[in-house]
Design an enzyme around this catalytic site. Structure first.
Site, mmCIF file in Angstrom:
data_model
loop_
_atom_site.group_PDB
_atom_site.id
_atom_site.type_symbol
_atom_site.label_atom_id
_atom_site.label_comp_id
_atom_site.label_asym_id
_atom_site.label_seq_id
_atom_site.Cartn_x
_atom_site.Cartn_y
_atom_site.Cartn_z
ATOM 1 N N TRP A 132 0.112 19.991 -26.249
ATOM 2 C CA TRP A 132 1.121 19.701 -25.236
ATOM 3 C C TRP A 132 2.523 19.518 -25.799
ATOM 4 O O TRP A 132 3.504 19.569 -25.064
ATOM 5 C CB TRP A 132 0.746 18.420 -24.473
ATOM 6 C CG TRP A 132 0.459 17.247 -25.366
ATOM 7 C CD1 TRP A 132 -0.766 16.833 -25.798
ATOM 8 C CD2 TRP A 132 1.413 16.365 -25.966
ATOM 9 N NE1 TRP A 132 -0.639 15.756 -26.633
ATOM 10 C CE2 TRP A 132 0.692 15.447 -26.750
ATOM 11 C CE3 TRP A 132 2.801 16.254 -25.915
ATOM 12 C CZ2 TRP A 132 1.317 14.437 -27.480
ATOM 13 C CZ3 TRP A 132 3.425 15.258 -26.654
ATOM 14 C CH2 TRP A 132 2.682 14.360 -27.417
ATOM 15 N N ASN A 133 2.686 19.273 -27.091
ATOM 16 C CA ASN A 133 3.990 18.799 -27.585
ATOM 17 C C ASN A 133 5.052 19.900 -27.628
ATOM 18 O O ASN A 133 6.225 19.650 -27.366
ATOM 19 C CB ASN A 133 3.837 18.133 -28.947
ATOM 20 C CG ASN A 133 3.301 19.068 -30.004
ATOM 21 O OD1 ASN A 133 2.390 19.859 -29.759
ATOM 22 N ND2 ASN A 133 3.847 18.980 -31.206
ATOM 23 N N ALA A 158 -3.637 22.007 -23.051
ATOM 24 C CA ALA A 158 -3.844 20.559 -22.990
ATOM 25 C C ALA A 158 -3.655 20.044 -21.565
ATOM 26 O O ALA A 158 -2.858 20.579 -20.787
ATOM 27 C CB ALA A 158 -2.866 19.852 -23.929
ATOM 28 N N GLU A 230 -4.690 23.833 -36.983
ATOM 29 C CA GLU A 230 -3.416 23.238 -37.387
ATOM 30 C C GLU A 230 -3.392 21.869 -36.739
ATOM 31 O O GLU A 230 -3.247 21.741 -35.530
ATOM 32 C CB GLU A 230 -2.242 24.102 -36.930
ATOM 33 C CG GLU A 230 -0.943 23.783 -37.670
ATOM 34 C CD GLU A 230 -0.007 22.926 -36.872
ATOM 35 O OE1 GLU A 230 -0.118 21.679 -36.993
ATOM 36 O OE2 GLU A 230 0.817 23.471 -36.138
ATOM 37 N N CYS A 264 4.275 18.138 -34.915
ATOM 38 C CA CYS A 264 3.352 18.104 -36.048
ATOM 39 C C CYS A 264 4.092 18.232 -37.367
ATOM 40 O O CYS A 264 3.649 17.700 -38.390
ATOM 41 C CB CYS A 264 2.286 19.191 -35.917
ATOM 42 S SG CYS A 264 2.960 20.848 -35.661
ATOM 43 N N GLU A 361 -0.653 9.444 -39.192
ATOM 44 C CA GLU A 361 0.294 10.208 -38.388
ATOM 45 C C GLU A 361 0.803 9.322 -37.251
ATOM 46 O O GLU A 361 0.028 8.732 -36.507
ATOM 47 C CB GLU A 361 -0.360 11.467 -37.820
ATOM 48 C CG GLU A 361 0.631 12.344 -37.087
ATOM 49 C CD GLU A 361 0.044 13.682 -36.662
ATOM 50 O OE1 GLU A 361 0.789 14.676 -36.631
ATOM 51 O OE2 GLU A 361 -1.167 13.740 -36.352
#
Length: 460
Positions: A132-133, A158, A230, A264, A361
């Site tokens: 979603w990012n 997502a 990823e 990410c 993270e």
């Protein structure tokens, strides 16, 4: 009976969109249709596939005025930044430009008796599970080259960005890509895992969390289905004593805070040579204190809410734990910080690698800054992570950057830039960031399989 997926808007906590998932039988039927359509698609001339894919990309561009506020509603990015079409188009365009060369036969040799070469053969059905990012750019990384290479594609997006897959499918179908060649689906986790375990797909590309990647690999275990992942990052920046401090601050802090830190390859750790530390910190604080936290639909907002209250709480917990352990938080709570999705961006100093904020993270608007005295110390700290996606080095010395870069456990080494995906380079990672690689010529190689031809012309 399917389940209901609800996209909860971070703006106000309301349900912005809902979709029903397919049950397993319905999902199987969709995949069968996609598999049936793939051979005819692969048989089309390469240039025809390229033209249709790029027409689909252009159709997304025509929707951009609708997409930009939709992204604000679904994942919180301020409208002032204009969406993702620039990167979306850049990545697809580059993959279109290099397709003929990347997919060409590898000529091994030919003489009077033998002809030998290697062809690139599409896998068949490629399953893309997108996050979603950066919902458009991450999806197109695989969708465009997979289709161009002759695969058919099933896209599962997502829940937070439910509408992206629908928009992409609508645009590509309107441009002439057959509906059964590119299919958007809504699936729950159990159905997804069951399809992978049944070998419904020939290749799976997943972008998301480490836990999600592990679930994909578990589902594929024993099927020999290729899985590209990823997964995440804790990307470092290293500012050497000869760096352009202003440029380093502007780029690294933007890399840490843009998209509310939900990237990410965002910068989550910064190591600064002692001689520049005070200057760097002073300038970094000025940048972040200049941000306007608020409703992403308002033009003056420069940093919006995180996509979900749960994500913001994880960042708050990491910050609170660090402060309890001795870290210093420099940014005062902003007026719009509601204790929920709206989170004050934060810079921490006096941090150590014993703190979760420097190990786990964060995926949010927080960065820890540490002082270092040598390249050796910086390298050791940069490598002290379970992740390895990108690293950003700041210096005027190219050879020094290359020498340090050679020692960093990472997928990409940046010099004097950060948080950018160059489609001519392979997007890849190591350690818990995952395996495989997208974009570039290598991306095409991962979306196809080699097939060798050893042809003897004479038998006498």
């Amino acid at each position: 009976m399917g389940k209901t997926l609800n996209c909860i808007s971070p703006i106000d906590g309301s349900v912005y969109a809902s979709r029903e998932t397919l049950d397993l039988d319905a999902a199987r039927a969709e995949v069968v249709a996609v598999r049936t359509a793939q051979k005819a698609w692969a048989a089309r001339p390469l240039q025809e596939r390229i033209d249709l894919v790029m027409a689909g990309v252009a159709a997304i561009g025509e929707m951009n005025d609708e997409i930009v506020p939709e992204l604000a509603h679904t994942m919180g990015r301020p409208v002032r930044f204009g969406g993702e079409f620039g990167g979306f188009n850049e990545r697809a365009s580059h993959m279109a430009q290099i397709a003929a060369e990347s997919l060409a036969d590898i000529e091994v040799g030919e003489d009077a008796t033998f002809k030998r070469y290697i062809k690139r053969i599409p896998h068949g059905v490629v399953f893309v599970v997108a996050p979603w990012n950066y919902p458009y750019m991450t999806a197109i990384n695989t969708v465009a080259p997979a289709l161009i290479a002759g695969n058919s594609v099933v896209l599962k997006h997502a829940t937070q960005t439910l509408l992206v897959g629908e928009r992409m499918a609508k645009a590509f179908h309107a441009a002439g890509v057959p509906e059964d060649v590119f299919k958007n689906v809504f699936l729950d986790h159990d159905t997804t895992s069951a399809l992978i375990a049944e070998k419904a797909f020939d290749f799976v590309n997943f972008t998301g969390s480490v836990g999600g990647g592990q679930a994909m690999e578990r589902a594929a275990a024993g099927t020999f289905t290729g899985v590209g992942t990823e997964l995440g990052g804790k990307d470092p920046g290293y500012v050497m004593e000869d760096a352009d401090v202003d440029a380093a601050v502007d780029t690294l802090i933007d890399g840490a805070m843009f998209n509310s830190g939900q990237c990410c390859c965002g910068i989550e750790r910064i190591y600064v040579q002692e001689s520049l530390y005070d200057s760097f910190l002073e300038k970094a604080l000025a940048v972040v204190n200049g941000y306007k936290l608020g409703n992403p639909l308002e033009a003056e907002t420069t940093i919006g809410p995180m996509a979900n209250v749960r994500f913001a709480q994880e960042v708050r917990d990491q910050i609170a734990e660090a402060v309890e352990q001795g870290a210093v938080a420099h940014i005062a709570t902003m007026e719009a910080d509601d204790g929920g999705a709206y989170l004050t961006p934060q810079i921490l100093t006096n941090v150590t690698h014993e703190m979760r904020v420097m190990r786990d993270e964060s995926f949010g608007p927080v960065v820890g800054i540490m002082k270092v005295s040598s390249d050796e110390e910086a390298i050791k700290l940069m490598n002290d992570s379970e992740f390895g996606l990108t690293a950003s080095i700041w210096t005027k010395d190219l050879e020094r950057a290359q020498a340090v870069g050679d020692q960093i456990e990472t997928g990409t080494v940046f010099m004097n830039r950060a948080d950018y995906l160059d489609p001519a380079l392979c997007w890849t990672g190591c350690k818990n960031t995952g395996r495989g690689g997208g974009l570039s010529m290598i991306g095409y190689h991962n979306l196809t399989r080699p097939k060798s031809y050893h042809l003897k012309k004479v038998t006498g």
